[in-house]
Design a protein around this motif. Structure first.
Motif, PDB file in Angstrom:
ATOM      1  N   ARG A  54       8.744   6.497  -7.928  1.00  0.00           N
ATOM      2  CA  ARG A  54      10.127   6.776  -7.653  1.00  0.00           C
ATOM      3  C   ARG A  54      10.194   5.815  -6.247  1.00  0.00           C
ATOM      4  NH1 ARG A  54      13.645  11.596  -6.897  1.00  0.00           N
ATOM      5  NH2 ARG A  54      14.810  10.597  -5.850  1.00  0.00           N
ATOM      6  N   THR A  55      11.322   5.679  -6.199  1.00  0.00           N
ATOM      7  CA  THR A  55      11.465   5.255  -4.423  1.00  0.00           C
ATOM      8  C   THR A  55      12.764   6.463  -3.723  1.00  0.00           C
ATOM      9  OG1 THR A  55      13.065   3.682  -4.208  1.00  0.00           O
ATOM     10  CG2 THR A  55      10.615   3.122  -4.570  1.00  0.00           C
ATOM     11  N   ILE A  56      12.675   6.433  -1.944  1.00  0.00           N
ATOM     12  CA  ILE A  56      13.798   7.261  -2.198  1.00  0.00           C
ATOM     13  C   ILE A  56      14.383   6.456  -0.252  1.00  0.00           C
ATOM     14  CG2 ILE A  56      14.533   9.671  -1.008  1.00  0.00           C
ATOM     15  CD1 ILE A  56      12.363  10.635  -2.287  1.00  0.00           C
ATOM     16  N   SER A  57      15.500   6.447  -0.502  1.00  0.00           N
ATOM     17  CA  SER A  57      16.576   5.509  -0.057  1.00  0.00           C
ATOM     18  C   SER A  57      17.057   7.036   1.233  1.00  0.00           C
ATOM     19  CB  SER A  57      16.759   4.531   0.878  1.00  0.00           C
ATOM     20  OG  SER A  57      17.944   4.369  -0.495  1.00  0.00           O
ATOM     21  N   SER A  59      20.535   6.051   1.990  1.00  0.00           N
ATOM     22  CA  SER A  59      21.114   5.814   1.320  1.00  0.00           C
ATOM     23  C   SER A  59      21.586   6.485  -0.706  1.00  0.00           C
ATOM     24  CB  SER A  59      21.808   4.333   0.858  1.00  0.00           C
ATOM     25  OG  SER A  59      20.788   4.114  -0.551  1.00  0.00           O
ATOM     26  N   GLU A  60      20.917   6.897  -1.237  1.00  0.00           N
ATOM     27  CA  GLU A  60      19.803   7.446  -2.580  1.00  0.00           C
ATOM     28  C   GLU A  60      20.541   9.264  -1.582  1.00  0.00           C
ATOM     29  OE1 GLU A  60      16.877   8.918  -5.185  1.00  0.00           O
ATOM     30  OE2 GLU A  60      16.952   6.951  -4.075  1.00  0.00           O
ATOM     31  N   GLU A  65      21.577   4.311   5.342  1.00  0.00           N
ATOM     32  CA  GLU A  65      19.693   4.115   5.280  1.00  0.00           C
ATOM     33  C   GLU A  65      18.943   3.987   6.556  1.00  0.00           C
ATOM     34  OE1 GLU A  65      18.402   2.361   3.326  1.00  0.00           O
ATOM     35  OE2 GLU A  65      20.673   2.021   1.540  1.00  0.00           O
ATOM     36  N   ASP A  84      12.675   9.155  11.226  1.00  0.00           N
ATOM     37  CA  ASP A  84      13.736   7.760   9.849  1.00  0.00           C
ATOM     38  C   ASP A  84      14.409   7.850  11.979  1.00  0.00           C
ATOM     39  OD1 ASP A  84      14.768   5.758  10.069  1.00  0.00           O
ATOM     40  OD2 ASP A  84      16.899   7.300   9.504  1.00  0.00           O
ATOM     41  N   TYR A  97      12.404  16.360  -4.192  1.00  0.00           N
ATOM     42  CA  TYR A  97      12.711  15.124  -3.223  1.00  0.00           C
ATOM     43  C   TYR A  97      14.215  15.290  -2.816  1.00  0.00           C
ATOM     44  CZ  TYR A  97       8.312  13.968  -3.900  1.00  0.00           C
ATOM     45  OH  TYR A  97       7.303  13.156  -4.674  1.00  0.00           O
ATOM     46  N   LYS A 359      10.921  -2.142   3.494  1.00  0.00           N
ATOM     47  CA  LYS A 359      12.238  -1.612   3.036  1.00  0.00           C
ATOM     48  C   LYS A 359      12.737  -0.937   3.345  1.00  0.00           C
ATOM     49  CE  LYS A 359       9.606  -3.772  -1.090  1.00  0.00           C
ATOM     50  NZ  LYS A 359       8.999  -3.183  -2.364  1.00  0.00           N
ATOM     51  N   ASN A 360      12.820  -0.147   4.147  1.00  0.00           N
ATOM     52  CA  ASN A 360      12.938   1.559   4.488  1.00  0.00           C
ATOM     53  C   ASN A 360      13.343   2.573   3.503  1.00  0.00           C
ATOM     54  OD1 ASN A 360      14.090   0.644   7.713  1.00  0.00           O
ATOM     55  ND2 ASN A 360      15.347  -0.763   6.710  1.00  0.00           N
ATOM     56  N   ASN A 361      12.151   2.813   2.814  1.00  0.00           N
ATOM     57  CA  ASN A 361      12.269   3.547   1.467  1.00  0.00           C
ATOM     58  C   ASN A 361      10.888   4.405   1.748  1.00  0.00           C
ATOM     59  OD1 ASN A 361      10.469   2.467   0.427  1.00  0.00           O
ATOM     60  ND2 ASN A 361      12.238   0.916  -1.285  1.00  0.00           N
TER      61      ASN A 361
END
Length: 488
Positions: A54-57, A59-60, A65, A84, A97, A359-361
């Motif tokens: 998976r990916t984590i951002s 916004s999620e 972001e 960040d 996560y 990708k900022n994630n």
């Protein structure tokens, strides 16, 4: 015989790979091609060791972001800290996560202070947070609750230039509180501070890679020409991590360096083992004509294993304690699991995390059956449990019959059990000439010892026969001489 066995194992591996697709961890196809290098330095296909989960951002997580994230670290309690940088904050997640809290600054003498373009962070065993606050030229140390512990400002020392600018980029901390800082523009090595924050010197120095053609040309050049030439200066370190023994692993940013990865002892000497088929430097052959690997981060995994992050091909290379390349995963692209601008690698349980600034994630990778078996077998070998590792190596060979390290691992186990003849076959399959020589010498000594009585008896009998033959020849010659004398 050994080659025949290997052919059968290749066939078995093909069937096993089909069956492996039934396992959830390997059910989805990888968005990248996994490979490894054989003893002839050829890139050969390999089963995937890790697949993206998976990916984590931001916004999620519901916090907006991420912006230019620069580092990630996992504490001993399992909490995940994401630096960040563009938003000047630290995002803290739990083992699942899920968001725990966001730390956007700290209080100092009653007033609120923030970070300025921080480059790296580290969390020690007591959950103290060390932040390389690059833009503010300092290292900030906070407690587990985010309260200020102390600040390491620009050091003062006779060994530093008067115009020295302290810009910490990455850092790591040992078990007694010594802080190792990778700083921008510092070529003398990694800066070392004691537990009170006092600068105590440098650790390690990258060797200068000289261009001897230019060096000779410099000898015959004018002063004006020499002024325009490239200076022979050491390269900077790009990142650092530390193992449980206090040895510092460091990478440098020079893609042409002969030692892009180092393991520094307390004296600053490089003690990294390089016993594999080739150098420990990422890609051996430049894929797609992109040039050599540029290693920007390193993570100590435990049990002698460590992973390095390559910014050239956006791949992760993992090695064992002896310098053997275990597996490679990752790649460039826009799919989930491929990377755009990776900046940091970390480990969380059996997962590996790669922070992607492009990708900022944060990308979460989980091990496949192949990766899990390799990690388990390498760990057992490192702990001296080679016998227990054999059946796991055999499972690895079912998934990849061309995996030389598995043959070598089984061979070393047989060697420890004094099964020298059997070990010879496995070392031949693994193309391990050094271990093959050791096994052959032991097998030869074993044969000599086992058959010494037979050899000794045969030798004595041969000597006795030679003596009798010589006496018989002399006696026959003497009779012939006596016979000839009687005729005359």
């Amino acid at each position: 015989m050994a080659r025949t066995v290997k052919r059968w194992l290749v066939l078995l591996a093909a069937v096993s790979l089909l069956l492996a697709n039934a396992v959830p961890a390997a059910a989805s196809s990888a968005p990248y091609e996994s490979y490894n290098y054989n003893s002839w330095r050829e890139a050969v296909p390999s089963p995937d060791a890790y697949l993206p989960k998976r990916t984590i951002s931001g916004s999620e997580l519901g916090i907006g972001e991420f912006k230019d994230p620069s580092d990630v670290n996992v504490s001993s309690s399992g909490q995940i800290y994401i630096l960040d940088s563009g938003n000047s904050r630290i995002v803290i997640l739990d083992e699942e996560y899920k968001l725990l809290r966001v730390m956007d600054g700290f209080t100092r003498e009653g007033s609120k202070e923030t970070f300025n373009a921080p480059g790296g962070l580290f969390v020690d065993e007591e959950e103290r947070i060390y932040v390389a606050d690059t833009g503010n030229s300092r290292v900030v140390i906070l407690d587990a609750k985010g309260q200020l512990n102390r600040i390491i400002n620009a050091p003062e020392s006779d060994v530093l230039a008067t115009d020295f600018q302290f810009q910490p980029l990455k850092l790591t901390v040992d078990h007694v509180g010594r802080v190792y800082v990778v700083a921008q523009g510092v070529y003398e090595g990694i800066m070392q501070f004691d537990e009170t924050g006092k600068f105590i010197g440098y650790v390690g120095t990258n060797k200068v890679e000289r261009d001897y053609g230019e060096y000779i040309w410099r000898m015959f050049s004018t002063k004006a020409q020499r002024a325009q030439m490239v200076l022979f200066v050491p390269t900077e370190f790009s990142s650092a991590d530390i193992d449980h023994k206090g040895f510092v692993y460091a990478t440098n940013i020079d893609p042409g360096s002969s030692e892009p990865i180092k393991r520094l002892n307390p004296s600053g000497e490089d003690v990294l083992k390089r016993f594999g088929y080739f150098d420990v430097k990422g890609d051996i052959r430049f894929r797609n004509n992109t040039g050599p690997s540029k290693l920007i981060d390193v993570k100590v995994l435990g049990n002698g294993m460590y992973s390095v992050l390559d910014a050239t091909q956006n791949r992760v290379f993992t090695y064992d304690d002896e310098g053997h390349l275990l597996y490679i995963y990752g790649g460039k692209g826009n799919q989930v699991g491929t990377l755009k601008t990776p900046v940091a690698i970390e480990q969380s349980g059996d997962h590996q995390l790669v922070l992607d600034r492009g990708k900022n994630n944060l990308v979460v990778y989980e091990p496949t059956r192949f990766g899990t078996h390799v990690n388990e077998a390498v760990a057992l070998h490192y702990q001296g449990e080679d016998t227990e590792a054999v059946h796991i190596w055999q499972e690895v060979l079912k998934l990849n019959a061309n995996y030389d390290i598995a043959y070598i691992g089984i061979g070393k186990s047989l060697l420890m059990e004094k099964k020298n003849k059997e070990a010879l076959g496995y070392f031949e399959l693994g193309m391990d000439r050094k271990s093959y020589s050791v096994a052959f010498k032991r097998y030869r000594r074993e044969m000599m010892k086992e058959h010494f009585g037979t050899f000794l008896t045969a030798g004595i009998a041969l000597i006795f026969i030679l003596i009798l033959a010589r006496v018989a020849v002399k006696w026959r010659r003497r009779r012939q001489i006596d016979r000839e004398a009687g005729l005359h």
